[in-house]
Design a protein around this motif. Structure first.
Motif, PDB file in Angstrom:
ATOM      1  N   LEU A 281     146.822 -39.560  28.124  1.00 55.14           N
ATOM      2  CA  LEU A 281     146.093 -38.448  27.499  1.00 55.14           C
ATOM      3  C   LEU A 281     145.174 -38.921  26.369  1.00 55.14           C
ATOM      4  CD1 LEU A 281     148.771 -35.596  27.461  1.00 55.14           C
ATOM      5  CD2 LEU A 281     146.778 -35.833  28.942  1.00 55.14           C
ATOM      6  N   PRO A 282     145.573 -39.815  25.470  1.00 57.19           N
ATOM      7  CA  PRO A 282     144.614 -40.289  24.457  1.00 57.19           C
ATOM      8  C   PRO A 282     143.400 -40.974  25.071  1.00 57.19           C
ATOM      9  CG  PRO A 282     146.843 -40.820  23.787  1.00 57.19           C
ATOM     10  CD  PRO A 282     146.932 -40.305  25.188  1.00 57.19           C
ATOM     11  N   TRP A 283     143.632 -41.774  26.147  1.00 54.60           N
ATOM     12  CA  TRP A 283     142.477 -42.427  26.796  1.00 54.60           C
ATOM     13  C   TRP A 283     141.542 -41.402  27.413  1.00 54.60           C
ATOM     14  CZ3 TRP A 283     141.253 -42.331  32.033  1.00 54.60           C
ATOM     15  CH2 TRP A 283     140.197 -43.163  32.406  1.00 54.60           C
ATOM     16  N   LEU A 284     142.114 -40.387  28.073  1.00 56.37           N
ATOM     17  CA  LEU A 284     141.303 -39.344  28.700  1.00 56.37           C
ATOM     18  C   LEU A 284     140.492 -38.581  27.663  1.00 56.37           C
ATOM     19  CD1 LEU A 284     140.550 -37.806  31.285  1.00 56.37           C
ATOM     20  CD2 LEU A 284     142.540 -36.330  30.895  1.00 56.37           C
ATOM     21  N   MET A 285     141.091 -38.252  26.547  1.00 55.90           N
ATOM     22  CA  MET A 285     140.383 -37.516  25.507  1.00 55.90           C
ATOM     23  C   MET A 285     139.244 -38.353  24.931  1.00 55.90           C
ATOM     24  SD  MET A 285     141.704 -34.564  25.384  1.00 55.90           S
ATOM     25  CE  MET A 285     141.016 -33.976  23.860  1.00 55.90           C
ATOM     26  N   SER A 286     139.484 -39.649  24.758  1.00 57.97           N
ATOM     27  CA  SER A 286     138.410 -40.503  24.230  1.00 57.97           C
ATOM     28  C   SER A 286     137.245 -40.594  25.212  1.00 57.97           C
ATOM     29  CB  SER A 286     138.961 -41.893  23.924  1.00 57.97           C
ATOM     30  OG  SER A 286     139.450 -42.502  25.111  1.00 57.97           O
ATOM     31  N   GLU A 287     137.541 -40.696  26.514  1.00 55.26           N
ATOM     32  CA  GLU A 287     136.469 -40.754  27.510  1.00 55.26           C
ATOM     33  C   GLU A 287     135.684 -39.449  27.551  1.00 55.26           C
ATOM     34  OE1 GLU A 287     135.434 -43.249  29.294  1.00 55.26           O
ATOM     35  OE2 GLU A 287     136.927 -44.636  28.458  1.00 55.26           O
ATOM     36  N   VAL A 288     136.385 -38.323  27.531  1.00 58.23           N
ATOM     37  CA  VAL A 288     135.704 -37.018  27.544  1.00 58.23           C
ATOM     38  C   VAL A 288     134.816 -36.871  26.310  1.00 58.23           C
ATOM     39  CG1 VAL A 288     136.079 -34.525  27.403  1.00 58.23           C
ATOM     40  CG2 VAL A 288     137.416 -35.889  28.994  1.00 58.23           C
ATOM     41  N   GLU A 289     135.328 -37.302  25.178  1.00 60.69           N
ATOM     42  CA  GLU A 289     134.549 -37.191  23.940  1.00 60.69           C
ATOM     43  C   GLU A 289     133.291 -38.045  24.029  1.00 60.69           C
ATOM     44  OE1 GLU A 289     135.195 -37.708  19.105  1.00 60.69           O
ATOM     45  OE2 GLU A 289     136.801 -38.215  20.534  1.00 60.69           O
ATOM     46  N   GLU A 290     133.417 -39.241  24.615  1.00 61.54           N
ATOM     47  CA  GLU A 290     132.247 -40.111  24.753  1.00 61.54           C
ATOM     48  C   GLU A 290     131.206 -39.481  25.689  1.00 61.54           C
ATOM     49  OE1 GLU A 290     131.279 -44.778  25.948  1.00 61.54           O
ATOM     50  OE2 GLU A 290     133.336 -43.980  26.005  1.00 61.54           O
ATOM     51  N   THR A 291     131.681 -38.884  26.799  1.00 57.60           N
ATOM     52  CA  THR A 291     130.762 -38.222  27.747  1.00 57.60           C
ATOM     53  C   THR A 291     130.044 -37.055  27.090  1.00 57.60           C
ATOM     54  OG1 THR A 291     132.241 -38.854  29.548  1.00 57.60           O
ATOM     55  CG2 THR A 291     130.608 -37.146  30.024  1.00 57.60           C
ATOM     56  N   LEU A 292     130.772 -36.263  26.347  1.00 58.77           N
ATOM     57  CA  LEU A 292     130.153 -35.127  25.655  1.00 58.77           C
ATOM     58  C   LEU A 292     129.122 -35.592  24.639  1.00 58.77           C
ATOM     59  CD1 LEU A 292     133.273 -32.825  25.100  1.00 58.77           C
ATOM     60  CD2 LEU A 292     131.421 -32.503  26.753  1.00 58.77           C
ATOM     61  N   GLN A 293     129.421 -36.688  23.953  1.00 58.65           N
ATOM     62  CA  GLN A 293     128.443 -37.201  22.994  1.00 58.65           C
ATOM     63  C   GLN A 293     127.150 -37.619  23.697  1.00 58.65           C
ATOM     64  OE1 GLN A 293     130.288 -40.303  20.786  1.00 58.65           O
ATOM     65  NE2 GLN A 293     131.604 -38.906  19.564  1.00 58.65           N
ATOM     66  N   LYS A 295     125.971 -36.348  26.510  1.00 58.52           N
ATOM     67  CA  LYS A 295     125.270 -35.117  26.906  1.00 58.52           C
ATOM     68  C   LYS A 295     124.554 -34.497  25.721  1.00 58.52           C
ATOM     69  CE  LYS A 295     128.192 -33.860  30.850  1.00 58.52           C
ATOM     70  NZ  LYS A 295     129.085 -32.835  31.433  1.00 58.52           N
ATOM     71  N   VAL A 296     125.214 -34.478  24.595  1.00 56.62           N
ATOM     72  CA  VAL A 296     124.582 -33.898  23.403  1.00 56.62           C
ATOM     73  C   VAL A 296     123.352 -34.697  23.023  1.00 56.62           C
ATOM     74  CG1 VAL A 296     124.913 -33.477  20.949  1.00 56.62           C
ATOM     75  CG2 VAL A 296     126.698 -32.848  22.557  1.00 56.62           C
ATOM     76  N   LEU A 297     123.430 -36.026  23.143  1.00 59.60           N
ATOM     77  CA  LEU A 297     122.279 -36.867  22.821  1.00 59.60           C
ATOM     78  C   LEU A 297     121.120 -36.596  23.788  1.00 59.60           C
ATOM     79  CD1 LEU A 297     121.100 -39.170  21.153  1.00 59.60           C
ATOM     80  CD2 LEU A 297     122.174 -40.782  22.743  1.00 59.60           C
ATOM     81  N   ALA A 298     121.446 -36.434  25.090  1.00 55.98           N
ATOM     82  CA  ALA A 298     120.387 -36.141  26.078  1.00 55.98           C
ATOM     83  C   ALA A 298     119.722 -34.803  25.787  1.00 55.98           C
ATOM     84  CB  ALA A 298     120.981 -36.154  27.484  1.00 55.98           C
ATOM     85  N   ARG A 299     120.508 -33.803  25.440  1.00 47.88           N
ATOM     86  CA  ARG A 299     119.945 -32.493  25.108  1.00 47.88           C
ATOM     87  C   ARG A 299     119.060 -32.567  23.876  1.00 47.88           C
ATOM     88  NH1 ARG A 299     124.706 -27.981  26.113  1.00 47.88           N
ATOM     89  NH2 ARG A 299     124.880 -28.291  28.387  1.00 47.88           N
ATOM     90  N   MET A 300     119.488 -33.340  22.899  1.00 48.49           N
ATOM     91  CA  MET A 300     118.661 -33.466  21.697  1.00 48.49           C
ATOM     92  C   MET A 300     117.324 -34.126  22.026  1.00 48.49           C
ATOM     93  SD  MET A 300     121.555 -34.597  18.923  1.00 48.49           S
ATOM     94  CE  MET A 300     120.328 -34.833  17.667  1.00 48.49           C
TER      95      MET A 300
END
Length: 360
Positions: A281-293, A295-300
């Motif tokens: 679960l900690p690894w999964l959360m870190s990967e999801v957080e990286e993916t979201l970051q 996406k946010v960068l692409a939107r910006m």
């Protein structure tokens, strides 16, 4: 007036020929006679502690006393000034001295000067007193002599017999006494040895009885301690058995409840589940957080491009219509025409990303 005393003139006492035995270094001094001071009017009579009152005729008032003191001070000051003003004679040269001489015009013979003559006298030294001779008393009475012929006063053979009898009798008597004393001492020693043997035997028997009594007491004390130790162990064993039974009865229902509480508290867990919770679960959360970051960068970035395109178009619409040449140039593709296409592609890319977020 201060008190003073002077004795009457007297002649010297006669000088002894020899020195005294007690102190040979000092000379004997004769008796001295002093004057009677009881009739001297200068001696104060009465108690020495009492106040001595002077006659009224000699009293002085305070102003007169001050006046006399001032006069004395003036005289003393005048005398000092005169001595300072008058020149003095210089000091004599070393090895010489001043002598008073006449300085008048006419010299006069000095007749009142006493003629002085030096005289010397040597006295004999003190002689030691000769030793006192021994005292020999003088004879008193008259000397008388007599003649005694041989055999008149003492006959040895007759006079020595009683003396020998006495000496022999005393010797024999003393010898008998010594023999009797030796026999008595031998008997005393034999009785003493017998008494010592009896006493030693009794003492040995007493020691044996005391040792036997001591052993009996020690055995009795040892057995008493063993019995007490046995009772203590029995009591301790009974207490342990009772405690064990009570503990078993008390822990019969305690162990299941303890295990249930530990299981509920999380002490007993599934290793797979714990591995998933701690590792996956900690690894999964870190990967999801990286993916979201990302996406946010692409939107910006997309928002910044859209803003740039909109600003350029706004600038074009705000200017007047261009001429024919500008229209021909406008027909050529420009960066502003490419921007809507890029923005359209970005919107198309955002739609799948949004769908992925919804699925997540």
């Amino acid at each position: 007036v201060p008190y003073s005393f002077c004795s009457q003139p007297r002649s010297l006492p006669p000088r002894p020929k020899y020195r005294q035995q007690s102190d040979a270094a000092e000379t004997e001094k004769g008796p001295r006679r002093y004057g009677n001071i009881m009739i001297d009017p200068r001696v104060v009579r009465g108690n020495a502690l009492s106040i001595r009152l002077l006659p009224e005729s000699t009293w002085l008032s305070a102003p007169e006393v001050k006046k006399q003191k001032k006069l004395q001070k003036k005289l003393l000051a005048r005398k000092l000034t005169q001595e300072q003003i008058r020149p003095g004679t210089p000091e004599p040269v070393e090895g010489r001295e001043h002598v008073h001489v006449q300085t008048e015009l006419y010299l006069e013979e000095i007749s009142d000067r006493i003629i002085e003559v030096d005289g010397e006298c040597q006295t004999d030294e003190f002689l030691d007193r000769p030793p006192t001779p021994l005292f020999i008393p003088a004879k008193t009475g008259k000397d008388v002599a007599t003649q005694i012929e041989e055999g008149e006063l003492f006959d040895f053979d007759i006079e020595v017999k009683p003396i020998l009898e006495v000496l022999i009798g005393k010797t024999v008597e003393q010898a008998l006494l010594e023999v009797m004393e030796e026999e008595e001492l031998a008997q005393l020693w034999s009785h003493q040895r017998a008494f010592a043997e009896l006493r030693n035997a009794e003492f040995a028997e007493l020691q044996r009885l005391e040792e036997q009594d001591r052993r009996i007491r020690e055995e009795k004390e040892r057995r008493r301690l063993e019995h007490l130790e046995k009772l203590r162990k029995q009591k301790e064993t009974a207490e342990k058995v009772a405690a064990r039974a009570f503990a078993q009865r008390y822990l019969a229902d305690l162990i299941p409840s303890v295990f249930n509480n530990l299981h509920a508290s999380g002490f007993f867990y599934d290793p797979v589940e714990r591995d998933i919770e701690t590792e996956f679960l900690p690894w999964l959360m870190s990967e999801v957080e990286e993916t979201l970051q990302k996406k946010v960068l692409a939107r910006m970035m997309l928002d910044s491009l859209i803003r740039t395109v909109v600003e350029k178009r706004l600038d074009e619409f705000s200017h007047p219509p261009p001429s024919a040449q500008t229209e021909a140039a406008a027909e050529e593709p420009t960066a502003t025409d490419v921007a809507p296409q890029v923005s359209g592609e970005a919107d198309a890319a955002d739609q799948p990303a949004a769908e992925e977020e919804e699925t997540d």
